[in-house]
Write a protein that holds these residues in place. Sequence first.
Motif, PDB file in Angstrom:
ATOM      1  N   ARG A   1     -13.476   1.045  -8.234  1.00 46.09           N
ATOM      2  CA  ARG A   1     -14.406  -0.082  -8.341  1.00 46.09           C
ATOM      3  C   ARG A   1     -13.684  -1.423  -8.437  1.00 46.09           C
ATOM      4  O   ARG A   1     -14.308  -2.474  -8.384  1.00 46.09           O
ATOM      5  CB  ARG A   1     -15.312   0.100  -9.570  1.00 46.09           C
ATOM      6  N   CYS A   2     -12.380  -1.401  -8.640  1.00 45.68           N
ATOM      7  CA  CYS A   2     -11.592  -2.637  -8.731  1.00 45.68           C
ATOM      8  C   CYS A   2     -11.325  -3.180  -7.329  1.00 45.68           C
ATOM      9  O   CYS A   2     -11.171  -2.396  -6.382  1.00 45.68           O
ATOM     10  CB  CYS A   2     -10.251  -2.362  -9.399  1.00 45.68           C
ATOM     11  N   PRO A   3     -11.233  -4.493  -7.176  1.00 49.31           N
ATOM     12  CA  PRO A   3     -10.827  -5.034  -5.871  1.00 49.31           C
ATOM     13  C   PRO A   3      -9.419  -4.541  -5.525  1.00 49.31           C
ATOM     14  O   PRO A   3      -8.554  -4.474  -6.410  1.00 49.31           O
ATOM     15  CB  PRO A   3     -10.818  -6.547  -6.093  1.00 49.31           C
ATOM     16  N   PHE A   4      -9.197  -4.179  -4.284  1.00 52.27           N
ATOM     17  CA  PHE A   4      -7.863  -3.767  -3.841  1.00 52.27           C
ATOM     18  C   PHE A   4      -7.754  -3.961  -2.339  1.00 52.27           C
ATOM     19  O   PHE A   4      -8.746  -4.163  -1.651  1.00 52.27           O
ATOM     20  CB  PHE A   4      -7.559  -2.314  -4.218  1.00 52.27           C
ATOM     21  N   ASN A   5      -6.546  -3.903  -1.852  1.00 53.84           N
ATOM     22  CA  ASN A   5      -6.270  -4.012  -0.429  1.00 53.84           C
ATOM     23  C   ASN A   5      -5.899  -2.628   0.084  1.00 53.84           C
ATOM     24  O   ASN A   5      -4.986  -2.001  -0.452  1.00 53.84           O
ATOM     25  CB  ASN A   5      -5.117  -5.004  -0.203  1.00 53.84           C
ATOM     26  N   ALA A   6      -6.587  -2.144   1.103  1.00 55.24           N
ATOM     27  CA  ALA A   6      -6.256  -0.841   1.688  1.00 55.24           C
ATOM     28  C   ALA A   6      -5.017  -0.942   2.586  1.00 55.24           C
ATOM     29  O   ALA A   6      -4.335   0.053   2.814  1.00 55.24           O
ATOM     30  CB  ALA A   6      -7.443  -0.299   2.484  1.00 55.24           C
ATOM     31  N   ARG A   7      -4.741  -2.130   3.088  1.00 54.90           N
ATOM     32  CA  ARG A   7      -3.487  -2.357   3.837  1.00 54.90           C
ATOM     33  C   ARG A   7      -2.421  -2.707   2.811  1.00 54.90           C
ATOM     34  O   ARG A   7      -2.706  -3.338   1.800  1.00 54.90           O
ATOM     35  CB  ARG A   7      -3.665  -3.509   4.821  1.00 54.90           C
ATOM     36  N   HIS A   8      -1.199  -2.304   3.055  1.00 51.27           N
ATOM     37  CA  HIS A   8      -0.159  -2.543   2.053  1.00 51.27           C
ATOM     38  C   HIS A   8       1.134  -3.000   2.707  1.00 51.27           C
ATOM     39  O   HIS A   8       1.333  -2.855   3.911  1.00 51.27           O
ATOM     40  CB  HIS A   8       0.084  -1.283   1.224  1.00 51.27           C
ATOM     41  N   ASN A   9       1.992  -3.568   1.878  1.00 47.53           N
ATOM     42  CA  ASN A   9       3.338  -3.955   2.292  1.00 47.53           C
ATOM     43  C   ASN A   9       4.345  -3.314   1.340  1.00 47.53           C
ATOM     44  O   ASN A   9       5.304  -3.937   0.922  1.00 47.53           O
ATOM     45  CB  ASN A   9       3.483  -5.479   2.300  1.00 47.53           C
ATOM     46  N   CYS A  10       4.106  -2.068   0.997  1.00 43.64           N
ATOM     47  CA  CYS A  10       4.882  -1.364  -0.021  1.00 43.64           C
ATOM     48  C   CYS A  10       5.579  -0.150   0.570  1.00 43.64           C
ATOM     49  O   CYS A  10       5.248   0.299   1.664  1.00 43.64           O
ATOM     50  CB  CYS A  10       3.946  -0.873  -1.126  1.00 43.64           C
ATOM     51  N   ASP A  11       6.509   0.394  -0.202  1.00 39.43           N
ATOM     52  CA  ASP A  11       7.008   1.734   0.081  1.00 39.43           C
ATOM     53  C   ASP A  11       6.921   2.513  -1.229  1.00 39.43           C
ATOM     54  O   ASP A  11       6.530   1.966  -2.256  1.00 39.43           O
ATOM     55  CB  ASP A  11       8.421   1.707   0.685  1.00 39.43           C
ATOM     56  N   HIS A  12       7.265   3.770  -1.186  1.00 38.76           N
ATOM     57  CA  HIS A  12       7.028   4.619  -2.354  1.00 38.76           C
ATOM     58  C   HIS A  12       7.936   4.310  -3.538  1.00 38.76           C
ATOM     59  O   HIS A  12       7.695   4.814  -4.642  1.00 38.76           O
ATOM     60  CB  HIS A  12       7.074   6.092  -1.969  1.00 38.76           C
ATOM     61  N   SER A  13       8.947   3.448  -3.353  1.00 38.21           N
ATOM     62  CA  SER A  13       9.729   3.009  -4.508  1.00 38.21           C
ATOM     63  C   SER A  13       8.884   2.117  -5.415  1.00 38.21           C
ATOM     64  O   SER A  13       9.303   1.763  -6.512  1.00 38.21           O
ATOM     65  CB  SER A  13      10.982   2.256  -4.056  1.00 38.21           C
ATOM     66  N   GLU A  14       7.675   1.760  -4.971  1.00 37.36           N
ATOM     67  CA  GLU A  14       6.747   0.937  -5.739  1.00 37.36           C
ATOM     68  C   GLU A  14       5.526   1.727  -6.210  1.00 37.36           C
ATOM     69  O   GLU A  14       4.505   1.139  -6.566  1.00 37.36           O
ATOM     70  CB  GLU A  14       6.283  -0.254  -4.893  1.00 37.36           C
ATOM     71  N   ASP A  15       5.602   3.060  -6.233  1.00 39.90           N
ATOM     72  CA  ASP A  15       4.488   3.865  -6.729  1.00 39.90           C
ATOM     73  C   ASP A  15       4.225   3.523  -8.192  1.00 39.90           C
ATOM     74  O   ASP A  15       5.131   3.562  -9.029  1.00 39.90           O
ATOM     75  CB  ASP A  15       4.778   5.358  -6.592  1.00 39.90           C
TER      76      ASP A  15
ATOM     77  N   VAL B   1      -9.190  10.601   0.966  1.00 38.90           N
ATOM     78  CA  VAL B   1      -7.747  10.795   1.131  1.00 38.90           C
ATOM     79  C   VAL B   1      -7.039  10.537  -0.199  1.00 38.90           C
ATOM     80  O   VAL B   1      -7.226   9.485  -0.813  1.00 38.90           O
ATOM     81  CB  VAL B   1      -7.187   9.823   2.208  1.00 38.90           C
ATOM     82  N   TRP B   2      -6.232  11.505  -0.651  1.00 37.31           N
ATOM     83  CA  TRP B   2      -5.401  11.282  -1.835  1.00 37.31           C
ATOM     84  C   TRP B   2      -4.207  10.448  -1.441  1.00 37.31           C
ATOM     85  O   TRP B   2      -3.616  10.645  -0.376  1.00 37.31           O
ATOM     86  CB  TRP B   2      -4.920  12.609  -2.424  1.00 37.31           C
ATOM     87  N   GLY B   3      -3.839   9.510  -2.307  1.00 42.34           N
ATOM     88  CA  GLY B   3      -2.679   8.682  -2.052  1.00 42.34           C
ATOM     89  C   GLY B   3      -2.172   8.046  -3.323  1.00 42.34           C
ATOM     90  O   GLY B   3      -2.730   8.240  -4.413  1.00 42.34           O
ATOM     91  N   THR B   4      -1.110   7.272  -3.186  1.00 41.56           N
ATOM     92  CA  THR B   4      -0.517   6.579  -4.324  1.00 41.56           C
ATOM     93  C   THR B   4      -0.988   5.130  -4.347  1.00 41.56           C
ATOM     94  O   THR B   4      -1.620   4.642  -3.409  1.00 41.56           O
ATOM     95  CB  THR B   4       1.019   6.637  -4.267  1.00 41.56           C
ATOM     96  N   VAL B   5      -0.659   4.466  -5.444  1.00 39.21           N
ATOM     97  CA  VAL B   5      -1.035   3.073  -5.658  1.00 39.21           C
ATOM     98  C   VAL B   5       0.237   2.247  -5.738  1.00 39.21           C
ATOM     99  O   VAL B   5       1.163   2.598  -6.468  1.00 39.21           O
ATOM    100  CB  VAL B   5      -1.842   2.931  -6.976  1.00 39.21           C
ATOM    101  N   CYS B   6       0.278   1.149  -4.998  1.00 41.03           N
ATOM    102  CA  CYS B   6       1.434   0.252  -5.028  1.00 41.03           C
ATOM    103  C   CYS B   6       1.412  -0.548  -6.329  1.00 41.03           C
ATOM    104  O   CYS B   6       0.341  -0.912  -6.826  1.00 41.03           O
ATOM    105  CB  CYS B   6       1.390  -0.689  -3.827  1.00 41.03           C
ATOM    106  N   ASP B   7       2.589  -0.849  -6.879  1.00 36.46           N
ATOM    107  CA  ASP B   7       2.657  -1.554  -8.158  1.00 36.46           C
ATOM    108  C   ASP B   7       2.483  -3.066  -8.059  1.00 36.46           C
ATOM    109  O   ASP B   7       2.488  -3.750  -9.095  1.00 36.46           O
ATOM    110  CB  ASP B   7       3.954  -1.198  -8.902  1.00 36.46           C
ATOM    111  N   ASP B   8       2.283  -3.632  -6.861  1.00 38.30           N
ATOM    112  CA  ASP B   8       2.051  -5.070  -6.754  1.00 38.30           C
ATOM    113  C   ASP B   8       0.803  -5.445  -7.546  1.00 38.30           C
ATOM    114  O   ASP B   8      -0.268  -4.872  -7.323  1.00 38.30           O
ATOM    115  CB  ASP B   8       1.853  -5.497  -5.294  1.00 38.30           C
ATOM    116  N   TYR B   9       0.925  -6.391  -8.469  1.00 34.67           N
ATOM    117  CA  TYR B   9      -0.178  -6.868  -9.327  1.00 34.67           C
ATOM    118  C   TYR B   9      -0.726  -5.801 -10.264  1.00 34.67           C
ATOM    119  O   TYR B   9      -1.753  -6.023 -10.891  1.00 34.67           O
ATOM    120  CB  TYR B   9      -1.328  -7.445  -8.493  1.00 34.67           C
TER     121      TYR B   9
END
Length: 172
Positions: free
Chosen positions: A105-119, A45-53
């Motif tokens: 390959r980096c650790p990440f969380n597939a669940r998020h608390n973001c919206d697209h203003s944080e892309d 699935v293509w998606g965006t990345v949240c800017d947290d951390y």
Amino acid sequence: SPSPPPSPPRPPSPPSPSGSGTATVRLVNGASSSQGRVEVLVNGVWGTVCDDYFGAAEARVICRQLGLPWTSAVAKSRAYFGQNRALPIVMDDVGCSGSEATLQRCPFNARHNCDHSEDAGVICAGSATSTTSDPKLPDEQNDYDCGKGKNGNGSGNANGNSCKEDRGRKMM
């Protein structure tokens, strides 16, 4: 004499960078091909990345994965390159060391608390090879502020630009 135990199975090969097969990360909506909003392929699935951390280490991994200059890569936050509401957010709390072959390959969380203003976005810069054995660079090149994050825990350091050491306190 007994025979030696069988060797363990080999780990799967890393995903191919964009230049040698199917792309798994792309930069979109930048002024050039070396900058833009980060869009990544995770579990088909293509998606965006949240800017947290999201910071310089993650930016360097992405640029290197794309075969672009990476030694002075800059992370951009708060949808600097625009929002893509048509895609899901597939990565949050990404925590690269900077040496990973791909962002996936980096650790990440597939669940998020973001919206697209944080892309998240990146600007690839510098050279495509490091002159040092340590790919990590100072965090001054990050364009994020987790000291004023949603959780309000003020987890930024003295100069307000690094909060990875407090990632365990992030509220979902």
